[in-house]
Design a protein around this motif. Structure first.
Motif, PDB file in Angstrom:
ATOM      1  N   LEU A 176      15.028 -19.987   9.423  1.00  0.00           N
ATOM      2  CA  LEU A 176      15.003 -21.089  10.397  1.00  0.00           C
ATOM      3  C   LEU A 176      15.007 -20.504  11.807  1.00  0.00           C
ATOM      4  O   LEU A 176      15.955 -19.817  12.207  1.00  0.00           O
ATOM      5  N   LEU A 177      13.930 -20.761  12.560  1.00  0.00           N
ATOM      6  CA  LEU A 177      13.804 -20.239  13.932  1.00  0.00           C
ATOM      7  C   LEU A 177      13.789 -21.443  14.879  1.00  0.00           C
ATOM      8  O   LEU A 177      12.938 -22.332  14.736  1.00  0.00           O
ATOM      9  N   VAL A 178      14.718 -21.482  15.832  1.00  0.00           N
ATOM     10  CA  VAL A 178      14.807 -22.681  16.674  1.00  0.00           C
ATOM     11  C   VAL A 178      14.920 -22.335  18.159  1.00  0.00           C
ATOM     12  O   VAL A 178      15.338 -21.235  18.541  1.00  0.00           O
ATOM     13  N   HIS A 179      14.588 -23.334  18.972  1.00  0.00           N
ATOM     14  CA  HIS A 179      14.703 -23.205  20.429  1.00  0.00           C
ATOM     15  C   HIS A 179      16.131 -23.612  20.829  1.00  0.00           C
ATOM     16  O   HIS A 179      16.702 -24.532  20.233  1.00  0.00           O
ATOM     17  N   PRO A 180      16.702 -22.951  21.858  1.00  0.00           N
ATOM     18  CA  PRO A 180      18.089 -23.294  22.243  1.00  0.00           C
ATOM     19  C   PRO A 180      18.233 -24.676  22.889  1.00  0.00           C
ATOM     20  O   PRO A 180      19.357 -25.072  23.204  1.00  0.00           O
ATOM     21  N   GLU A 181      17.116 -25.394  23.082  1.00  0.00           N
ATOM     22  CA  GLU A 181      17.235 -26.778  23.544  1.00  0.00           C
ATOM     23  C   GLU A 181      17.672 -27.705  22.412  1.00  0.00           C
ATOM     24  O   GLU A 181      17.974 -28.875  22.638  1.00  0.00           O
ATOM     25  N   CYS A 182      17.684 -27.186  21.168  1.00  0.00           N
ATOM     26  CA  CYS A 182      18.142 -28.003  20.026  1.00  0.00           C
ATOM     27  C   CYS A 182      19.646 -28.201  20.101  1.00  0.00           C
ATOM     28  O   CYS A 182      20.373 -27.417  20.714  1.00  0.00           O
ATOM     29  N   ARG A 183      20.110 -29.266  19.401  1.00  0.00           N
ATOM     30  CA  ARG A 183      21.555 -29.512  19.355  1.00  0.00           C
ATOM     31  C   ARG A 183      22.280 -28.372  18.632  1.00  0.00           C
ATOM     32  O   ARG A 183      21.692 -27.705  17.773  1.00  0.00           O
ATOM     33  N   LYS A 184      23.593 -28.260  18.952  1.00  0.00           N
ATOM     34  CA  LYS A 184      24.422 -27.182  18.406  1.00  0.00           C
ATOM     35  C   LYS A 184      24.408 -27.151  16.872  1.00  0.00           C
ATOM     36  O   LYS A 184      24.350 -26.090  16.262  1.00  0.00           O
ATOM     37  N   GLU A 185      24.432 -28.344  16.237  1.00  0.00           N
ATOM     38  CA  GLU A 185      24.479 -28.410  14.765  1.00  0.00           C
ATOM     39  C   GLU A 185      23.241 -27.743  14.147  1.00  0.00           C
ATOM     40  O   GLU A 185      23.288 -27.312  12.995  1.00  0.00           O
ATOM     41  N   ILE A 186      22.153 -27.644  14.910  1.00  0.00           N
ATOM     42  CA  ILE A 186      20.939 -26.988  14.412  1.00  0.00           C
ATOM     43  C   ILE A 186      20.969 -25.495  14.765  1.00  0.00           C
ATOM     44  O   ILE A 186      20.725 -24.630  13.921  1.00  0.00           O
ATOM     45  N   VAL A 187      21.301 -25.227  16.037  1.00  0.00           N
ATOM     46  CA  VAL A 187      21.383 -23.832  16.507  1.00  0.00           C
ATOM     47  C   VAL A 187      22.335 -23.024  15.618  1.00  0.00           C
ATOM     48  O   VAL A 187      22.047 -21.877  15.255  1.00  0.00           O
ATOM     49  N   ASP A 188      23.465 -23.634  15.227  1.00  0.00           N
ATOM     50  CA  ASP A 188      24.466 -22.940  14.408  1.00  0.00           C
ATOM     51  C   ASP A 188      23.932 -22.516  13.036  1.00  0.00           C
ATOM     52  O   ASP A 188      24.440 -21.579  12.430  1.00  0.00           O
ATOM     53  N   GLN A 189      22.900 -23.192  12.561  1.00  0.00           N
ATOM     54  CA  GLN A 189      22.369 -22.876  11.220  1.00  0.00           C
ATOM     55  C   GLN A 189      21.139 -21.971  11.272  1.00  0.00           C
ATOM     56  O   GLN A 189      20.563 -21.631  10.242  1.00  0.00           O
ATOM     57  N   ALA A 190      20.726 -21.597  12.490  1.00  0.00           N
ATOM     58  CA  ALA A 190      19.456 -20.867  12.634  1.00  0.00           C
ATOM     59  C   ALA A 190      19.610 -19.375  12.347  1.00  0.00           C
ATOM     60  O   ALA A 190      20.667 -18.785  12.569  1.00  0.00           O
ATOM     61  N   ASP A 191      18.523 -18.775  11.862  1.00  0.00           N
ATOM     62  CA  ASP A 191      18.483 -17.320  11.685  1.00  0.00           C
ATOM     63  C   ASP A 191      18.088 -16.642  12.982  1.00  0.00           C
ATOM     64  O   ASP A 191      18.386 -15.480  13.204  1.00  0.00           O
ATOM     65  N   TYR A 192      17.370 -17.377  13.833  1.00  0.00           N
ATOM     66  CA  TYR A 192      16.996 -16.840  15.156  1.00  0.00           C
ATOM     67  C   TYR A 192      16.935 -18.001  16.138  1.00  0.00           C
ATOM     68  O   TYR A 192      16.424 -19.071  15.811  1.00  0.00           O
ATOM     69  N   VAL A 193      17.468 -17.764  17.346  1.00  0.00           N
ATOM     70  CA  VAL A 193      17.411 -18.763  18.421  1.00  0.00           C
ATOM     71  C   VAL A 193      16.746 -18.104  19.618  1.00  0.00           C
ATOM     72  O   VAL A 193      17.167 -17.025  20.044  1.00  0.00           O
ATOM     73  N   GLY A 194      15.698 -18.718  20.161  1.00  0.00           N
ATOM     74  CA  GLY A 194      15.054 -18.101  21.321  1.00  0.00           C
ATOM     75  C   GLY A 194      13.980 -18.985  21.920  1.00  0.00           C
ATOM     76  O   GLY A 194      13.721 -20.103  21.450  1.00  0.00           O
TER      77      GLY A 194
END
Ligand code: 13P
Ligand code: SF4
Length: 305
Positions: free
Chosen positions: A196-214
């Motif tokens: 799971l790769l996500v942008h840091p504009e996502c909510r915390k509940e999503i960022v916390d589950q990500a393998d990469y945030v950027g």
């Protein structure tokens, strides 16, 4: 006229008229193919500061074109789609910031680049998603007032526990806000081997589950370099298509079909064609005082980032 013919004409006219085309990574593939540079907000700003062409066409949203104008006031900067704004950039008004500054008088004010030129004139430092942690970590003050995105801000705060943060709680990107923890659960169940790769504009509940945030570019680089074969993408869905095209041997899934930024979708190849011919787009003009004051916080970003 075919797409190929239009692209060839754009390339010919842009050379003839000394035009630099900058495209944010959320733009469509046909536009990215004819751009001088494609990337995230930080990359666009850095390239704008280095490029010597006297005309710049921005395929992206208004704050990106304003940033180029602030960095290079002598250039003729055109926003290809004048209606392409960023709702988050318009969320915080100078009076909201003034109110926050009263509550946090000894804090350094850090604004996300997704803000208006006017708001930047009241801020000490500007950051982008890719450079925020690096820049904030180098600021001498340990008290940071971060505006307008509390989601990006909380992610930065978590990485820098030695600093104290205050936020503009009402802020945030409406596109990334549509992504929910339920989307993550569903996508992970459907694709158990995907990262799971996500942008840091996502909510915390999503960022916390990500393998990469950027940032947008960060997500793309990570996916291209990774040995993994499947990825769930938690940012604007154009990135899913770009990655699928760049890495045909891998599989990319959108975290949600809802993650589409209508402002970023506004610009078409036809608009770029009309803009290089001088028939479309809006020339960005800003008061000299705004440019001088806003440039200070952008310079901090370019120096520390
Ligand atoms: P990046 O700086 O990661 O490209 O983000 C810009 C943006 O608007 C994301 O929604
Ligand atoms: Fe603004 Fe969000 Fe669109 Fe990025 S995705 S331009 S932050 S509304």
């Amino acid at each position: 006229m075919t797409i190929q013919q239009m692209q060839d004409e754009i390339l010919r006219i842009k050379k003839e008229k000394d035009i630099c085309i900058l495209a944010h990574a959320y733009q469509n593939h046909e536009i990215c193919e004819i751009a001088d540079y494609v990337g995230d907000s930080f990359g666009l700003a850095v390239n704008a500061s280095k490029d010597s062409k006297k005309n710049v066409l921005m395929c992206g949203v208004r704050f990106m074109a304003e940033t180029v104008k602030i960095i290079s006031p002598e250039k003729n900067v055109i926003l290809v789609s004048p209606d392409a704004g960023c709702p988050m950039a318009d969320q915080i008004k100078p009076e909201d910031l003034a109110e926050l500054k009263k509550q946090y008088p000894d804090y350094t004010t850090v604004c996300y680049i997704n803000t208006t030129a006017e708001l930047k004139t009241y801020c000490d430092a500007c950051v982008t998603s890719s450079a925020a942690i690096n820049i904030v970590s180098k600021l001498p003050n340990d008290k940071i007032l971060f505006v307008p995105d509390p989601h990006l801000g909380s992610w930065v705060a978590e990485k820098l526990p030695e600093k104290q943060f205050a936020f503009f709680e009402e802020g945030g990107c409406p596109t990334h806000f549509r992504l929910t923890a339920a989307d993550v659960k569903k996508a992970k169940e459907a694709h158990p081997n995907a990262l799971l790769l996500v942008h840091p504009e996502c909510r915390k509940e999503i960022v916390d589950q990500a393998d990469y945030v950027g940032s947008t570019t960060g997500i793309m680089d990570y996916a291209k370099k990774s040995d993994n074969k499947e990825f769930i993408i938690g940012t604007e869905n154009s990135i899913v298509s770009h990655l699928q095209l760049a890495c045909p041997d891998k599989q990319f899934y959108a975290l949600s079909k809802m993650c589409v930024c209508m402002n970023m979708r506004l610009t078409t190849l036809g608009d770029v064609y009309a803009a290089v011919k001088g028939l479309a787009g809006e020339e960005i003009t800003l008061p000299e005082e705004t440019i001088i004051k806003a440039k200070k916080c952008i310079d901090v970003m370019l120096e520390l980032g």
